[in-house]
Design a protein around this motif. Structure first.
Motif, PDB file in Angstrom:
ATOM      1  N   SER A 525       0.841  -1.190   0.000  1.00  0.00           N
ATOM      2  CA  SER A 525       0.000   0.000   0.000  1.00  0.00           C
ATOM      3  C   SER A 525       0.879   1.244   0.000  1.00  0.00           C
ATOM      4  CB  SER A 525      -0.903   0.008   1.241  1.00  0.00           C
ATOM      5  OG  SER A 525      -1.687   1.176   1.292  1.00  0.00           O
ATOM      6  N   VAL A 526       0.559   2.160  -0.903  1.00  0.00           N
ATOM      7  CA  VAL A 526       1.310   3.408  -1.009  1.00  0.00           C
ATOM      8  C   VAL A 526       0.319   4.561  -1.012  1.00  0.00           C
ATOM      9  CG1 VAL A 526       3.050   4.700  -2.271  1.00  0.00           C
ATOM     10  CG2 VAL A 526       2.978   2.209  -2.474  1.00  0.00           C
ATOM     11  N   THR A 527       0.365   5.418  -0.019  1.00  0.00           N
ATOM     12  CA  THR A 527      -0.499   6.601   0.040  1.00  0.00           C
ATOM     13  C   THR A 527       0.345   7.806   0.428  1.00  0.00           C
ATOM     14  OG1 THR A 527      -1.068   6.165   2.354  1.00  0.00           O
ATOM     15  CG2 THR A 527      -2.533   5.235   0.673  1.00  0.00           C
ATOM     16  N   GLY A 528      -0.229   8.991   0.240  1.00  0.00           N
ATOM     17  CA  GLY A 528       0.491  10.205   0.578  1.00  0.00           C
ATOM     18  C   GLY A 528       1.604  10.519  -0.394  1.00  0.00           C
ATOM     19  N   LYS A 529       2.518  11.408   0.018  1.00  0.00           N
ATOM     20  CA  LYS A 529       3.615  11.835  -0.854  1.00  0.00           C
ATOM     21  C   LYS A 529       4.883  11.032  -0.582  1.00  0.00           C
ATOM     22  CE  LYS A 529       2.355  16.658  -1.786  1.00  0.00           C
ATOM     23  NZ  LYS A 529       2.792  18.060  -1.697  1.00  0.00           N
ATOM     24  N   HIS A 530       5.547  10.647  -1.658  1.00  0.00           N
ATOM     25  CA  HIS A 530       6.808   9.920  -1.556  1.00  0.00           C
ATOM     26  C   HIS A 530       7.722  10.322  -2.700  1.00  0.00           C
ATOM     27  CE1 HIS A 530       5.397   6.949   1.471  1.00  0.00           C
ATOM     28  NE2 HIS A 530       4.233   7.090   0.858  1.00  0.00           N
ATOM     29  N   ASP A 531       9.021  10.224  -2.478  1.00  0.00           N
ATOM     30  CA  ASP A 531       9.967  10.281  -3.577  1.00  0.00           C
ATOM     31  C   ASP A 531       9.954   8.920  -4.264  1.00  0.00           C
ATOM     32  OD1 ASP A 531      10.638  12.828  -2.779  1.00  0.00           O
ATOM     33  OD2 ASP A 531      12.464  12.227  -1.731  1.00  0.00           O
ATOM     34  N   VAL A 532       9.740   8.935  -5.569  1.00  0.00           N
ATOM     35  CA  VAL A 532       9.706   7.693  -6.345  1.00  0.00           C
ATOM     36  C   VAL A 532      11.027   7.551  -7.096  1.00  0.00           C
ATOM     37  CG1 VAL A 532       8.630   6.525  -8.311  1.00  0.00           C
ATOM     38  CG2 VAL A 532       7.206   7.619  -6.579  1.00  0.00           C
ATOM     39  N   TYR A 533      11.626   6.384  -6.987  1.00  0.00           N
ATOM     40  CA  TYR A 533      12.877   6.077  -7.688  1.00  0.00           C
ATOM     41  C   TYR A 533      12.621   4.961  -8.698  1.00  0.00           C
ATOM     42  CZ  TYR A 533      15.614   8.708  -4.227  1.00  0.00           C
ATOM     43  OH  TYR A 533      16.145   9.695  -3.436  1.00  0.00           O
ATOM     44  N   LEU A 534      13.073   5.172  -9.915  1.00  0.00           N
ATOM     45  CA  LEU A 534      13.149   4.084 -10.886  1.00  0.00           C
ATOM     46  C   LEU A 534      14.588   3.594 -10.856  1.00  0.00           C
ATOM     47  CD1 LEU A 534      11.085   5.479 -13.918  1.00  0.00           C
ATOM     48  CD2 LEU A 534      10.284   4.308 -11.856  1.00  0.00           C
ATOM     49  N   VAL A 535      14.766   2.374 -10.398  1.00  0.00           N
ATOM     50  CA  VAL A 535      16.100   1.789 -10.241  1.00  0.00           C
ATOM     51  C   VAL A 535      16.252   0.682 -11.279  1.00  0.00           C
ATOM     52  CG1 VAL A 535      17.677   0.614  -8.673  1.00  0.00           C
ATOM     53  CG2 VAL A 535      16.090   2.340  -7.789  1.00  0.00           C
ATOM     54  N   PHE A 536      17.323   0.725 -12.044  1.00  0.00           N
ATOM     55  CA  PHE A 536      17.495  -0.189 -13.176  1.00  0.00           C
ATOM     56  C   PHE A 536      18.528  -1.250 -12.814  1.00  0.00           C
ATOM     57  CE2 PHE A 536      16.185   3.985 -14.603  1.00  0.00           C
ATOM     58  CZ  PHE A 536      15.057   3.678 -15.356  1.00  0.00           C
ATOM     59  N   SER A 537      18.140  -2.498 -13.027  1.00  0.00           N
ATOM     60  CA  SER A 537      18.979  -3.630 -12.654  1.00  0.00           C
ATOM     61  C   SER A 537      19.175  -4.533 -13.856  1.00  0.00           C
ATOM     62  CB  SER A 537      18.319  -4.413 -11.509  1.00  0.00           C
ATOM     63  OG  SER A 537      19.038  -5.579 -11.219  1.00  0.00           O
ATOM     64  N   SER A 538      20.404  -4.971 -14.087  1.00  0.00           N
ATOM     65  CA  SER A 538      20.674  -5.836 -15.228  1.00  0.00           C
ATOM     66  C   SER A 538      21.921  -6.672 -14.946  1.00  0.00           C
ATOM     67  CB  SER A 538      20.888  -5.015 -16.500  1.00  0.00           C
ATOM     68  OG  SER A 538      21.272  -5.828 -17.589  1.00  0.00           O
ATOM     69  N   GLY A 539      21.928  -7.867 -15.492  1.00  0.00           N
ATOM     70  CA  GLY A 539      23.103  -8.721 -15.363  1.00  0.00           C
ATOM     71  C   GLY A 539      24.188  -8.364 -16.349  1.00  0.00           C
ATOM     72  N   SER A 540      23.905  -7.423 -17.236  1.00  0.00           N
ATOM     73  CA  SER A 540      24.876  -6.988 -18.237  1.00  0.00           C
ATOM     74  C   SER A 540      25.205  -5.519 -18.012  1.00  0.00           C
ATOM     75  CB  SER A 540      24.294  -7.178 -19.646  1.00  0.00           C
ATOM     76  OG  SER A 540      25.059  -6.494 -20.611  1.00  0.00           O
ATOM     77  N   GLY A 541      26.361  -5.109 -18.451  1.00  0.00           N
ATOM     78  CA  GLY A 541      26.719  -3.705 -18.333  1.00  0.00           C
ATOM     79  C   GLY A 541      26.226  -2.869 -19.491  1.00  0.00           C
ATOM     80  N   ALA A 542      25.510  -3.489 -20.433  1.00  0.00           N
ATOM     81  CA  ALA A 542      25.053  -2.785 -21.635  1.00  0.00           C
ATOM     82  C   ALA A 542      23.722  -2.077 -21.385  1.00  0.00           C
ATOM     83  CB  ALA A 542      24.904  -3.773 -22.795  1.00  0.00           C
ATOM     84  N   ASP A 543      23.461  -1.052 -22.203  1.00  0.00           N
ATOM     85  CA  ASP A 543      22.165  -0.374 -22.136  1.00  0.00           C
ATOM     86  C   ASP A 543      21.064  -1.368 -22.493  1.00  0.00           C
ATOM     87  OD1 ASP A 543      23.690   1.855 -21.678  1.00  0.00           O
ATOM     88  OD2 ASP A 543      23.445   2.679 -23.699  1.00  0.00           O
ATOM     89  N   PHE A 544      19.904  -1.254 -21.787  1.00  0.00           N
ATOM     90  CA  PHE A 544      18.840  -2.223 -22.074  1.00  0.00           C
ATOM     91  C   PHE A 544      17.459  -1.610 -22.244  1.00  0.00           C
ATOM     92  CE2 PHE A 544      18.463  -1.974 -17.465  1.00  0.00           C
ATOM     93  CZ  PHE A 544      17.105  -2.127 -17.219  1.00  0.00           C
ATOM     94  N   VAL A 545      17.262  -0.308 -21.938  1.00  0.00           N
ATOM     95  CA  VAL A 545      15.903   0.227 -22.032  1.00  0.00           C
ATOM     96  C   VAL A 545      15.941   1.744 -22.186  1.00  0.00           C
ATOM     97  CG1 VAL A 545      15.552   0.566 -19.544  1.00  0.00           C
ATOM     98  CG2 VAL A 545      13.575   0.071 -21.012  1.00  0.00           C
ATOM     99  N   ASN A 546      14.925   2.291 -22.865  1.00  0.00           N
ATOM    100  CA  ASN A 546      14.592   3.722 -22.865  1.00  0.00           C
ATOM    101  C   ASN A 546      13.226   3.878 -22.211  1.00  0.00           C
ATOM    102  OD1 ASN A 546      16.887   4.171 -24.348  1.00  0.00           O
ATOM    103  ND2 ASN A 546      15.848   4.792 -26.222  1.00  0.00           N
TER     104      ASN A 546
END
Length: 554
Positions: A525-546
């Motif tokens: 459950s998430v209510t109220g104000k929060h800082d939202v982080y998009l954290v990117f995880s990959s087993g490779s060091g290469a770019d994987f998403v836009n």
């Protein structure tokens, strides 16, 4: 046929049309029903100290009138013979950011509008007739409201539901936001972003300089040259003449030897045809005596006349709507253009030099809102462009001039934060690590965030989830990653190592600009104000998403 064109159509000098598409909107499938008692809040978040509101529409018999602060609908008297000014039904609002004006709507209102004006009241008039016609602010410099800074949103409130929307089919003007509560939960529509009106105006002026077409004449300014509103090209004070001729010649020439297939969607099915002589002929389609010849600029921008005449919910109407959409977007000659609407993704809209540049710019700078009557036509899975709320048993409705109508909208200036349920552009981050922005070819253009690999992150400060938790996180993603390279987009709260509430696993989907809308369930459950982080995880060091944008849904 699905279509939600701007539903308060103009008749003559602006009278409300009883035949407008949402006048008799049928929602018989909804189990709950709205009673004629709806708490309304009107807010001034405009930054101006003098704001007036009005609520106009018709009662269930089709008679026009206004809602007063008593909450009751007051029918207008029918003038005896001439155009007559309407009595003052303005509702003065408090200073910007002050407490809202509250009352309870006690009657149903059909084909309605909530109007706001800044600094000056709107002048309304009524035409005589068996059923009088309310004359609303118009789109010419001779209109007495021309230099008044006004705007509106649309709604209908009947026994089936409250349905309200923000549309740019007629014009772009002062921003309006809205929110509701009820059986459908908490819903909201965000306003036009700050600065968007000026950006669209500047873009149209630049387009006029580039091609000589009268795009600049769509911008209505005050005495100081500041844009008050931007008219849709269907309301242009100057005829666009043969603007579309070159494009139409190319389309008609191409489909002399190629087949155009238009999917009417739903039970309508698909129809295929080619150009014969000067006419697009679809096999098996009854055109009701109105052949698909080359349309005029008026036909294309209005989507309702000449060969693009829409005969209703039949096959011809469905084909006409989708052909009109393809012409406004100039999508008939791009890759997949012979398969409408599913063959063309929004990233390929408006890429021809001859196109509806008003619509192109609206979608570039506004996150929601139709820019022409059949802007809802699109490929399966495309991000929706409309901005509406709909509830079968509403318990409140808030409308604000400016942001901050309620949960899911951007709060007033100085309040800080971003609404979780509006579209959050990826490049609007407050902090980041490891990423870069780049030009985006998705619908609306602008920028996306790319060059994303494992360990990178994006921060969005003060995202407001309101009083109830979202059900899904939805993101607009693309990837041209190498074979075997993929990763996860983790949504975390209040830190890169904070609670994870959603995750999308993603890899190559055909290209770095091949945009796809991807949902993921929210856990906890998430209510109220929060800082939202998009954290990117990959087993490779290469770019994987836009990523282009994301939002949360209930």
């Amino acid at each position: 046929m699905v279509s939600r064109r701007s539903f308060v159509a103009a008749v003559g000098a602006g009278a409300v049309a009883a035949s407008s598409p949402l006048w008799s909107r049928s929602l018989a499938s909804r189990a709950s029903a709205a009673g004629p008692s709806l708490p309304i809040s009107l807010k001034n978040n405009s930054g101006s100290g003098t704001v007036y509101a009005y609520i106009s529409g018709s009662d269930t018999s089709g008679w026009p009138g206004f809602v007063t602060t008593s909450g009751h609908f007051q029918r207008l008297p029918s003038p005896s013979s001439v155009l007559t000014p309407v009595a003052d039904f303005s509702i003065p609002l408090g200073a910007s950011g002050s407490a809202p004006t509250n009352f309870t709507l006690q009657d149903y209102v059909i084909g309605g509008r909530v109007w706001f004006s800044v600094g000056k009241k709107i002048q309304f008039f009524v035409n005589p007739g068996a059923v009088p016609g309310l004359v609303q602010p118009g789109f010419t410099s001779s209109d007495p409201n021309w230099l008044t800074n006004w705007t509106f949103c649309e709604f209908t409130y009947n026994s089936a539901n409250l349905y309200a929307n923000i549309s740019y089919v007629d014009m772009v003007a002062l921003p309006v936001s809205m929110a509701s509560t009820g059986s459908g939960g908490s819903q909201s529509v965000s306003p036009l972003p700050s600065g968007a009106l000026a950006s669209i105006a500047s873009g149209l002026q630049a387009q006029h300089a580039a091609d000589g077409a009268p795009w600049d004449r769509l911008v209505a300014t005050d005495s100081s040259g500041t844009a008050l509103r931007i008219l849709a090209p269907g309301h242009s004070p100057v005829d666009f003449g043969g603007y579309w001729n070159n494009y139409l010649d190319r389309v008609w020439s191409y489909y002399q030897s190629h087949t155009l297939t238009i999917n009417g969607q739903g039970s309508i099915g698909s129809y295929s045809g080619t150009v014969s002589g000067n006419t697009l002929v679809f096999s098996g389609l009854n055109t009701n005596g109105v052949p698909f010849t080359k349309p005029s600029a008026v036909d294309i921008f209005g989507c309702a006349s000449g060969p693009l005449y829409n005969s209703g919910g039949d096959a011809r109407g469905a084909v006409a709507a989708r052909l009109a959409a393809a012409l406004n977007r100039s999508s008939l000659l791009v890759g997949g253009g012979n398969n409408q609407p599913d063959g063309v993704q929004p990233s390929a809209y408006y890429t021809d030099a001859t196109t509806n540049h008003y619509s192109r710019l609206v979608h570039k700078y506004a996150s929601i809102g139709y820019a022409f009557p059949y802007d809802d036509v699109g490929p399966t899975g495309a991000a929706p462009v409309d901005g509406h709320i709909q509830d079968g048993a509403p318990t409140s409705w808030t409308i604000a001039l400016g942001p901050g109508a309620g949960s899911g909208t951007t709060p007033p200036p100085g309040g800080g934060g971003t609404g979780a349920y509006g579209t959050i552009q990826a490049e609007s981050y407050s902090a980041q690590s490891g990423t870069q922005t780049e030009s985006c070819t998705d619908s609306g253009g602008g920028q996306d965030v790319g060059y994303i690999s494992g360990g990178d992150w994006l921060k969005y400060s003060g995202v407001d989830f309101g009083s109830s938790s979202p059900a899904q996180f939805v993101a607009r993603l693309a990837s041209g990653a190498a074979a075997g390279v993929s990763g996860a987009i983790q949504v975390r709260i209040d830190g890169t190592g904070g609670t994870k509430i959603a995750e999308i696993d993603f890899g190559n989907n055909g290209g770095w600009q091949n945009w796809q809308t991807v949902p993921a369930n929210v856990t906890g459950s998430v209510t109220g104000k929060h800082d939202v982080y998009l954290v990117f995880s990959s087993g490779s060091g290469a770019d994987f998403v836009n990523i282009n944008w994301f939002t949360f849904t209930k």
